[in-house]
Scaffold this motif. Structure first.
Motif, PDB file in Angstrom:
ATOM      1  N   ALA A 213      -2.618  -0.244  -5.167  1.00  0.00           N
ATOM      2  CA  ALA A 213      -2.178  -0.716  -6.407  1.00  0.00           C
ATOM      3  C   ALA A 213      -0.748  -1.969  -6.827  1.00  0.00           C
ATOM      4  N   HIS A 214       0.077  -1.308  -5.817  1.00  0.00           N
ATOM      5  CA  HIS A 214       1.157  -2.178  -5.906  1.00  0.00           C
ATOM      6  C   HIS A 214       1.379  -3.144  -4.535  1.00  0.00           C
ATOM      7  N   ASP A 215       0.179  -3.393  -4.039  1.00  0.00           N
ATOM      8  CA  ASP A 215      -0.172  -4.490  -2.891  1.00  0.00           C
ATOM      9  C   ASP A 215       0.801  -4.078  -1.866  1.00  0.00           C
ATOM     10  N   GLY A 216       1.022  -2.919  -1.429  1.00  0.00           N
ATOM     11  CA  GLY A 216       1.588  -2.452  -0.263  1.00  0.00           C
ATOM     12  C   GLY A 216       0.705  -2.206   0.659  1.00  0.00           C
ATOM     13  N   ARG A 217       0.837  -1.859   1.843  1.00  0.00           N
ATOM     14  CA  ARG A 217       0.119  -1.640   3.083  1.00  0.00           C
ATOM     15  C   ARG A 217       0.290  -0.187   3.653  1.00  0.00           C
ATOM     16  N   LEU A 218      -0.890   0.623   3.567  1.00  0.00           N
ATOM     17  CA  LEU A 218      -0.934   1.742   4.057  1.00  0.00           C
ATOM     18  C   LEU A 218      -1.015   1.519   5.601  1.00  0.00           C
ATOM     19  N   VAL A 219       0.076   2.017   6.507  1.00  0.00           N
ATOM     20  CA  VAL A 219       0.025   1.707   7.749  1.00  0.00           C
ATOM     21  C   VAL A 219      -0.616   2.736   8.651  1.00  0.00           C
ATOM     22  N   LYS A 220      -0.387   4.086   8.358  1.00  0.00           N
ATOM     23  CA  LYS A 220      -1.119   5.275   8.964  1.00  0.00           C
ATOM     24  C   LYS A 220      -1.076   6.291   8.108  1.00  0.00           C
ATOM     25  N   THR A 221      -1.577   7.353   8.442  1.00  0.00           N
ATOM     26  CA  THR A 221      -1.586   8.570   7.707  1.00  0.00           C
ATOM     27  C   THR A 221      -1.709   9.741   8.999  1.00  0.00           C
ATOM     28  N   LEU A 222      -0.854  10.676   8.889  1.00  0.00           N
ATOM     29  CA  LEU A 222      -0.557  11.741   9.904  1.00  0.00           C
ATOM     30  C   LEU A 222      -0.995  13.156   9.166  1.00  0.00           C
ATOM     31  N   GLY A 223      -1.996  13.327   8.382  1.00  0.00           N
ATOM     32  CA  GLY A 223      -2.235  14.594   7.850  1.00  0.00           C
ATOM     33  C   GLY A 223      -1.351  14.840   6.555  1.00  0.00           C
ATOM     34  N   ASP A 224      -0.095  15.524   6.811  1.00  0.00           N
ATOM     35  CA  ASP A 224       0.934  15.635   5.845  1.00  0.00           C
ATOM     36  C   ASP A 224       1.858  14.470   5.402  1.00  0.00           C
ATOM     37  N   GLU A 225       1.603  13.303   6.156  1.00  0.00           N
ATOM     38  CA  GLU A 225       2.610  12.208   5.842  1.00  0.00           C
ATOM     39  C   GLU A 225       1.792  10.957   6.062  1.00  0.00           C
ATOM     40  N   VAL A 226       2.279  10.028   4.938  1.00  0.00           N
ATOM     41  CA  VAL A 226       1.809   8.644   5.117  1.00  0.00           C
ATOM     42  C   VAL A 226       3.141   7.813   5.530  1.00  0.00           C
ATOM     43  N   LEU A 227       2.660   6.573   6.258  1.00  0.00           N
ATOM     44  CA  LEU A 227       3.629   5.824   6.574  1.00  0.00           C
ATOM     45  C   LEU A 227       3.093   4.210   5.805  1.00  0.00           C
ATOM     46  N   PHE A 228       4.036   3.621   4.885  1.00  0.00           N
ATOM     47  CA  PHE A 228       3.663   2.488   4.208  1.00  0.00           C
ATOM     48  C   PHE A 228       4.711   1.474   4.306  1.00  0.00           C
ATOM     49  N   THR A 229       4.279   0.178   3.916  1.00  0.00           N
ATOM     50  CA  THR A 229       5.200  -0.696   4.073  1.00  0.00           C
ATOM     51  C   THR A 229       4.951  -1.629   2.781  1.00  0.00           C
ATOM     52  N   ALA A 230       6.030  -2.297   2.409  1.00  0.00           N
ATOM     53  CA  ALA A 230       5.931  -3.120   1.252  1.00  0.00           C
ATOM     54  C   ALA A 230       6.867  -4.666   1.480  1.00  0.00           C
ATOM     55  N   SER A 231       6.619  -5.629   0.856  1.00  0.00           N
ATOM     56  CA  SER A 231       7.055  -6.971   1.191  1.00  0.00           C
ATOM     57  C   SER A 231       8.491  -7.134   0.848  1.00  0.00           C
ATOM     58  N   GLY A 232       8.902  -6.044  -0.354  1.00  0.00           N
ATOM     59  CA  GLY A 232       9.995  -6.139  -0.974  1.00  0.00           C
ATOM     60  C   GLY A 232      10.385  -4.831  -1.187  1.00  0.00           C
ATOM     61  N   PRO A 233      11.763  -4.542  -1.453  1.00  0.00           N
ATOM     62  CA  PRO A 233      12.484  -3.298  -1.714  1.00  0.00           C
ATOM     63  C   PRO A 233      11.906  -2.755  -2.994  1.00  0.00           C
ATOM     64  N   ARG A 234      11.698  -3.550  -3.944  1.00  0.00           N
ATOM     65  CA  ARG A 234      11.433  -2.977  -5.768  1.00  0.00           C
ATOM     66  C   ARG A 234       9.948  -2.567  -5.493  1.00  0.00           C
ATOM     67  N   THR A 235       8.974  -3.436  -4.702  1.00  0.00           N
ATOM     68  CA  THR A 235       7.807  -2.794  -4.675  1.00  0.00           C
ATOM     69  C   THR A 235       7.689  -1.373  -3.966  1.00  0.00           C
ATOM     70  N   ALA A 236       8.394  -1.327  -2.840  1.00  0.00           N
ATOM     71  CA  ALA A 236       8.343  -0.050  -2.332  1.00  0.00           C
ATOM     72  C   ALA A 236       9.060   1.111  -3.229  1.00  0.00           C
ATOM     73  N   ALA A 237      10.099   0.916  -3.897  1.00  0.00           N
ATOM     74  CA  ALA A 237      10.610   1.861  -4.884  1.00  0.00           C
ATOM     75  C   ALA A 237       9.506   2.229  -5.855  1.00  0.00           C
ATOM     76  N   LEU A 238       8.914   1.141  -6.405  1.00  0.00           N
ATOM     77  CA  LEU A 238       7.843   1.443  -7.434  1.00  0.00           C
ATOM     78  C   LEU A 238       6.701   2.201  -6.839  1.00  0.00           C
ATOM     79  N   ILE A 239       6.361   1.982  -5.634  1.00  0.00           N
ATOM     80  CA  ILE A 239       5.521   2.870  -4.703  1.00  0.00           C
ATOM     81  C   ILE A 239       5.673   4.325  -4.775  1.00  0.00           C
ATOM     82  N   ALA A 240       7.063   4.635  -3.974  1.00  0.00           N
ATOM     83  CA  ALA A 240       7.556   5.766  -4.166  1.00  0.00           C
ATOM     84  C   ALA A 240       7.516   6.554  -5.419  1.00  0.00           C
ATOM     85  N   LEU A 241       8.157   6.082  -6.489  1.00  0.00           N
ATOM     86  CA  LEU A 241       8.412   6.814  -7.617  1.00  0.00           C
ATOM     87  C   LEU A 241       6.936   6.941  -8.229  1.00  0.00           C
TER      88      LEU A 241
END
Length: 336
Positions: A213-241
């Protein structure tokens, strides 16, 4: 689709691959004009077992695929190393996709624990046969769309005047986030297999939706964990929140913690590597349940950003990275 007797593995193979194989691995390589050792490396990279020399296991479609590869090599559009890397990327990801989709279809079409009669198996194969063309067209469309989005992100990194002047398509500056289910080992021991599968699938699907929804990228899932990236810090912050809000939407939803870091990363094999990624993982490990920790680079980039508050914590050691200065990231009431 017509079959005689109870449908079996050979019928399913014909459903997906068409006419039966007619070539051995040596014959198909020779017909395509591909060296034997290169053909063997391609099949292994695609994830297929090495077969005996006299095993008839390759079809005209396999021959056509090798012809395409030979044409790419002859035109010097790709070298052998690139061909193998492409084959490995294709093999790994389509194998996971095929397994996942097959599990979904089995769950949808076959009643658990029930013995499947001949007529029911015929019905399943008929359904799969009717769905296959649409699945194939959708797969190509989604792949092209994802490729377009990825290429656009990479090209934007090479454009002059973009933030983070030291970034490049091969070493971009990205915001990296880890989201982790708290006490997953303990919780997994308390759940039966079906409930555990529901927990993991629910976590991954909700996280995937928020990230997309925030145009981030789901890099991989590890069962109990997900790794994602975003082009900018604010986008990543909104994803986390939003991840914290979404996963605690139910009173009994799982506790989650998130670590965020911003800096250069090394993209490879569809994954991301480097100190920035390691730092995000370490921050996740020291974050308390229901909190988000950001590194100093992320905090500096978010200073004054609407919708975000940062609280500086005391410096502390992070395994393998020395002393870090974490910040708690919270949602603020300021208007965006």
């Amino acid at each position: 689709m017509e079959t005689s007797g109870r449908p079996g593995a050979d019928d399913m193979r014909r459903l997906f691959l068409g006419p039966p194989p007619v070539y051995t691995r040596r014959q198909v390589a020779e017909a395509a004009g591909i060296p034997q050792d290169l053909a063997a490396r391609i099949w292994r990279a695609l994830g297929f077992a090495t077969l005996a020399d006299d095993a008839v296991a390759f079809t005209d479609a396999d021959l056509e695929a090798l012809h395409r590869i030979r044409d790419l090599l002859d035109a010097e559009m790709l070298d052998e190393r690139s061909v193998i890397r492409m084959a490995r990327a294709l093999g790994r990801n389509t194998a996971r996709l095929a397994q996942w989709q097959a599990e979904i279809m089995v769950d949808a079409l076959i009643e658990p624990g029930a013995r499947q009669g001949e007529e029911r198996l015929r019905q399943v194969m008929d359904t799969v046969s009717r769905l296959l063309p649409d699945f194939e067209r959708t797969l190509v469309h989604v792949w092209r769309s994802q490729l377009a989005a990825t290429a656009s992100r990479l090209v934007s990194l090479a454009e002059p005047g973009e933030p983070g002047g030291d970034a490049s398509p091969t070493r971009p500056r990205l915001a990296v986030g880890f989201a982790d289910l708290v006490a997953f080992t303990r919780v997994s021991r308390e759940l039966d297999e079906l409930a555990l599968a529901d927990l993991v699938e629910g976590f991954e699907s909700r996280a995937s939706d928020v990230i997309a929804a925030h145009d981030g990228r789901l890099v991989k899932t590890l069962g109990d964990e997900v790794l994602f990236t975003a082009s900018g810090p604010r986008t990543a912050a909104l994803i986390a929140l939003d991840l914290l809000d979404e996963l605690k939407r139910d009173a009994e939803g799982p506790d989650v913690r998130v670590g965020l870091a911003y800096g250069p990363v090394l993209p490879a094999m569809g994954d991301v590597f480097g100190t920035t990624v390691n730092l995000a993982a370490r921050l996740t490990a020291i974050a308390r349940p229901g909190t988000i920790l950001a590194d100093s680079e992320m905090a500096a980039a978010l200073t004054g950003a609407a919708g975000v508050d940062l609280v500086k914590l005391r410096r502390r050691p992070a395994r393998g990275l020395g002393v870090v200065e974490p910040y708690v990231l919270r949602r603020s009431s300021r208007e965006s």
